[in-house]
Design a protein around this motif. Structure first.
Motif, PDB file in Angstrom:
ATOM      1  N   ILE A   1      44.433  45.999  44.586  1.00  0.00           N
ATOM      2  CA  ILE A   1      43.740  47.259  44.263  1.00  0.00           C
ATOM      3  C   ILE A   1      42.228  47.114  44.078  1.00  0.00           C
ATOM      4  O   ILE A   1      41.523  48.109  43.977  1.00  0.00           O
TER       5      ILE A   1
ATOM      6  N   PHE B   1      41.874  56.709  41.661  1.00  0.00           N
ATOM      7  CA  PHE B   1      43.002  56.466  40.765  1.00  0.00           C
ATOM      8  C   PHE B   1      43.415  57.748  40.048  1.00  0.00           C
ATOM      9  O   PHE B   1      44.555  57.892  39.623  1.00  0.00           O
TER      10      PHE B   1
ATOM     11  N   LYS C   1      47.494  56.134  36.696  1.00  0.00           N
ATOM     12  CA  LYS C   1      46.028  56.115  36.768  1.00  0.00           C
ATOM     13  C   LYS C   1      45.472  55.155  35.725  1.00  0.00           C
ATOM     14  O   LYS C   1      44.637  54.292  36.034  1.00  0.00           O
TER      15      LYS C   1
ATOM     16  N   LEU D   1      46.210  51.390  36.562  1.00  0.00           N
ATOM     17  CA  LEU D   1      45.404  50.819  37.649  1.00  0.00           C
ATOM     18  C   LEU D   1      43.923  50.760  37.283  1.00  0.00           C
ATOM     19  O   LEU D   1      43.229  49.818  37.683  1.00  0.00           O
TER      20      LEU D   1
END
Length: 200
Positions: free
Chosen positions: A70, A104, A112, A115
């Motif tokens: 990510i 996100f 959200k 991450l």
């Protein structure tokens, strides 16, 4: 199934497909084309799994791999920042923070937050997982540059000192990989792929 939650997750999944369009300065092995951010992230995650034995300390493998996967999603909005471009580096954190909130933010709130936490933990580089993931973020393009006979370094006029300064934080995550990194840098300086400024 919570359809609203599911649809938010799908919206995010489709949005991050755009990461495949973000080109990096580094070329694929064989110098056929530039790699994209998604390829870089996949390669990093695989390297974290394969090279975990060289970490300075024990770490959560799945968490470190997730960080790798990510960490560059924000470049969908912020663009790729070449690690030797001082002008772009000066605004990188602000651009990437805005991007993180938007991208996100497409997810359900719990995902959200998770991450976003992973992203900022990686950026800070203070946890065992972040330290080793950052080693791979540095080492992966270095390996490709070395394999391609330093062509990206030559093309951009990069000198040995800048590569050392970029790579030296790797010793925080893996002293063994840092030692190998120094050998590759020295080899490329001797070959003329990096301008040698006599840094020891």
């Amino acid at each position: 199934m919570d359809r609203n939650r599911f649809e938010k997750q799908l919206e995010f999944i489709l949005e991050v497909d755009k990461e495949k369009n973000i080109l990096r300065q580094t070329h694929l092995s064989g110098y056929t084309r530039q790699e994209n951010d998604a390829e870089h992230a996949w390669h990093m995650a695989l390297m974290i799994y394969l090279l975990k034995e060289y970490a300075n300390e024990e770490f959560d493998l799945a968490k470190a791999m997730a960080m790798a996967l990510i960490h560059d999603i924000v470049e969908i909005d912020a663009g790729d920042t070449y690690c030797y471009d001082q002008t772009m580096l000066s605004s990188q954190k602000e651009r990437e923070s805005l991007a993180a909130n938007r991208i996100f933010g497409l997810l359900p709130q719990d995902q959200k937050e998770h991450l976003m936490d992973l992203f900022y933990e990686f950026e800070k580089g203070e946890s065992p997982e972040a330290r080793f993931a950052k080693v791979m973020d540095n080492f992966q393009p270095l390996l490709l540059n070395d394999y391609n006979n330093g062509r990206d370094w030559v093309r951009n006029g990069i000198d040995k000192e800048r590569v050392i300064n970029r790579q030296k934080s790797s010793k925080l995550g893996s002293e063994e990989i840092w030692q190998y990194t120094k050998e590759l840098i020295e080899k490329n300086a001797k070959k003329g792929n990096l301008k040698d400024n006599k840094i020891k």
